[in-house]
Design a protein around this motif. Structure first.
Motif, PDB file in Angstrom:
ATOM      1  N   THR A 118      24.224  43.381  23.312  1.00 35.63           N
ATOM      2  CA  THR A 118      23.730  42.012  23.086  1.00 35.63           C
ATOM      3  C   THR A 118      22.214  41.907  23.237  1.00 35.63           C
ATOM      4  OG1 THR A 118      24.187  41.549  25.411  1.00 35.63           O
ATOM      5  CG2 THR A 118      25.869  40.912  23.809  1.00 35.63           C
ATOM      6  N   VAL A 125      23.305  35.397  19.786  1.00 31.06           N
ATOM      7  CA  VAL A 125      24.568  35.602  20.489  1.00 31.06           C
ATOM      8  C   VAL A 125      25.083  34.241  20.934  1.00 31.06           C
ATOM      9  CG1 VAL A 125      25.633  36.583  22.556  1.00 31.06           C
ATOM     10  CG2 VAL A 125      23.978  37.926  21.264  1.00 31.06           C
ATOM     11  N   LYS A 208      28.289  38.052  18.347  1.00 32.07           N
ATOM     12  CA  LYS A 208      26.955  38.401  17.868  1.00 32.07           C
ATOM     13  C   LYS A 208      26.859  38.039  16.394  1.00 32.07           C
ATOM     14  CE  LYS A 208      25.768  42.792  17.689  1.00 32.07           C
ATOM     15  NZ  LYS A 208      25.304  44.123  18.167  1.00 32.07           N
TER      16      LYS A 208
END
Length: 655
Positions: A118, A125, A208
């Protein structure tokens, strides 16, 4: 960053350890945040425009990828602490959930876990989780995602509101982009400050998104697209291509075109797609007048996938503003360089001004509209005003823009540039459309991406307040924040906010205000990292310190630090570096050099709590003066050596 909505709070990890992170949501318990034309001259100095690739949180590609999911069936110890446990008696799906219980309102702890995959730069995100509560008092349950630098410094985050629902409800953090330089991201569950009760969390999903394809930051001219005589030798555009997952950047062709006001192409250049590209073009061949710089990302078949445009204007000498931010992000005020050293204040009185002048501050930022009398009194004391103007109404700007004390406009206090660009752009435009002679200034606890910031402000600063008066304090976060901001906004005015106040004034678990050594360390951390001005928060807090430290003591601490910075400000603002100074490497020491007059300077900070030894070489063999310490260093075997205490500052002058 005012009395009612100050953003800063201590962050504690799953074991209840305080980490000193600052951000608005944790102070407000998450409830306050929803994550929810020509300017200076016709056809010039506007915020850049873009199509297809608009600021994040406004438009995202539909391509998503679930990078983490849990229904809390696996008893992952990463979520378990003294305040959390897996609970098989409550669950939305599966056989268990994560229970979070707070029995005492004075306890403020979080359940957090690092989520891999991430931290790709600028990749958005989001997070969603189902929550229910029982016995909740004085607040509710919430969730957030946050990114941190390698040293644990908070960089940015996305947040939800809170819930007290006794039935399962879904909380969602809207897409928030990972900042450049992030080392890790955490998903965090917490109860708002002062709340007691129990919350159960289930079915967490981290998504994501595809990043914004094209990013571009105008490094020169960074100030309103103005090519100012004597300031700019070239146009400098920093470009990055961030394609969907699995697609290489080289699948795209980058086209840059510079056109004049009549639409005639003056220059063009093509690049193969990459995350780091740079377009430059000399200014000398351009006539005075308006131009448009367009950058586009094109697919293999030539279709434009994303595009941004930057209006530019090359000024005549008679068009140069009386005050502006130069090509190095420095204030040029009536032809002179100026290093603002400001202090936040409440409604300002003449006594306040006298106190600030006593401490050496050059600038006042008031949380009110100062009266003409106060503006006149400010000017009479040789000080300037950062005028609080956080609306899009041009009447106030036109009323006060001619006052001689005006330094600029404070247009944003803790509103993010990415998700709230629609609110911020009208404020910025109201300044650029109506006042060619004074820059705007914005503050946030997050580090902004460069191409977001250029839409909404001229000068920018972050405000990480790391001092609680506890062994867990990490003052080095000021350097990390400032360095990241300077990297994102090359050649922009960077004015960080330095902590003077006790976080306990805002019920943030602060034990005391920063002491003299800490104020000095934080100030010089910012300068070494590239600050071109400093603001201090706040005069009204040190007047009423909750721990009882006398006002005069805290004011004198500020005076000591400010006096040294004021004296050295011409050196700090010098753009010439002392290339002859060579410092032995040490990961905990940070430094910058200057050449000013016939002297070299080395400014150094120790980011460690432990003492370090510094060794450096410089020109000649004369003793080196350690400024403000009444001592010199003698050259030994070709080097100068000194010890620097934990969080220490050393200011060396080499004749």
């Amino acid at each position: 960053m005012n009395d009612s909505s100050h953003p800063h709070a201590a962050t504690l990890d799953g074991e209840g350890r305080e980490s000193g992170v600052s951000r608005r949501t944790l102070m407000l318990g998450g409830a306050a945040l929803g994550l929810l034309g020509p300017a200076l001259f016709p056809g010039s100095a506007q915020a850049s425009q873009e199509t297809a690739s608009v600021p994040r949180a406004n438009l995202l590609d539909t391509t998503t990828e679930a990078v983490y999911q849990t229904s809390f069936e696996d008893s992952d110890v990463g979520w378990v602490s003294d305040y959390t446990a897996y609970d098989s008696t409550q669950h939305r799906t599966g056989n268990a959930s994560l229970r979070y219980t707070r029995a005492y309102s004075t306890t403020y702890v979080f359940a957090g876990k690092k989520i891999p995959g991430t931290t790709d730069a600028f990749v958005p995100v989001s997070a969603s989780v189902w929550v229910k509560t029982a016995g909740m008092q004085n607040g509710g349950a919430s969730v957030c995602v946050e990114w941190y630098a390698e040293d644990g410094t908070f960089l940015t985050g996305g947040y939800t509101g809170t819930t007290q629902s006794t039935e399962w409800v879904q909380l969602t953090v809207p897409p928030q982009a990972a900042p450049a330089g992030a080392a890790y991201m955490k998903a965090i569950f917490f109860l708002s400050r002062g709340a007691t009760g129990t919350a159960w969390y289930d079915d967490l999903t981290i998504i994501k998104y595809t990043a914004r394809l094209l990013r571009a930051t105008l490094a020169a001219p960074a100030y309103r697209g103005l090519l100012i005589p004597g300031e700019h030798q070239e146009i400098d555009l920093r470009i990055g291509v961030f394609p969907p997952s699995g697609s290489p950047a080289t699948d795209y062709q980058i086209q840059v075109e510079l056109s004049d006001a009549a639409g005639k192409r003056v220059d063009t250049k093509s690049f193969k797609g990459s995350s780091q590209l740079r377009y430059t073009s000399p200014v000398s061949r351009l006539r005075d007048g308006s131009y448009q710089l367009r950058v586009s990302a094109r697919t293999r078949d030539g279709a434009t996938a994303s595009e941004k445009t930057f209006p530019l204007r090359k000024l005549r000498m008679d068009e140069v503003p009386t005050s502006y931010l130069d090509s190095h992000g420095r204030v040029r005020r009536n032809g002179e360089l100026y290093f603002p050293i400001g202090a936040y204040n409440g409604p300002t009185t003449v006594q306040n001004l006298d106190d600030l002048r006593y401490a050496g501050f050059t600038t006042v930022l008031s949380y009110h509209v100062p009266s003409p009398q106060i503006l006149n009194e400010t000017q009479a004391r040789g000080m300037t005003t950062l005028f609080n103007d956080q609306n899009a109404d041009a009447n106030q700007i036109n009323q006060y823009k001619g006052h001689p004390s005006l330094l600029g406009w404070y247009i944003n206090d803790e509103t993010p540039a990415d998700s709230q660009a629609g609110r911020l752009r009208p404020r910025y435009t109201s300044v650029t459309d109506n006042d060619p002679n004074h820059p705007s200034y914005s503050v946030d606890y997050r580090v902004w991406a460069g191409d977001d910031a250029q839409y909404v402000t001229d000068a920018f600063g972050t405000d990480p307040y790391p001092i609680f008066g506890k062994p867990t304090d990490i003052p080095r976060r000021v350097f990390t924040h400032t360095e990241a901001t300077v990297r994102e906004l090359p050649n922009t005015a960077i004015w960080p906010v330095i902590q003077l106040h006790n976080l306990g004034n805002y019920k943030h678990f602060g034990m005391r205000p920063p002491n003299l050594a800490e104020v000095r360390s934080m100030s010089w951390q910012a300068i070494v990292a590239g600050a071109t001005g400093l603001l201090y928060y706040s005069r009204f807090d040190i007047e009423n310190d909750v721990s009882g430290v006398p006002y005069r003591t805290l004011l004198d601490n500020a005076k000591t630090v400010v006096a040294q910075i004021r004296e050295l400000s011409p050196v700090i603002l010098s753009t010439e570096r002392a290339s002859s100074i060579r410092v032995a490497g040490d990961d905990e020491l940070r430094w910058t050099t200057r050449r000013f007059g016939n002297r070299d300077y080395l400014f150094m900070v120790n980011l460690s709590e432990e003492a370090r030894t510094v060794s450096f070489a410089g020109r000649g063999n004369d003793p080196v003066q350690v400024l403000y310490e009444r001592r010199n260093l003698v050259k030994t075997k070709g080097r100068y050596n000194d010890d620097i205490e934990g969080l220490g500052v050393r200011l060396f002058q080499i004749s």
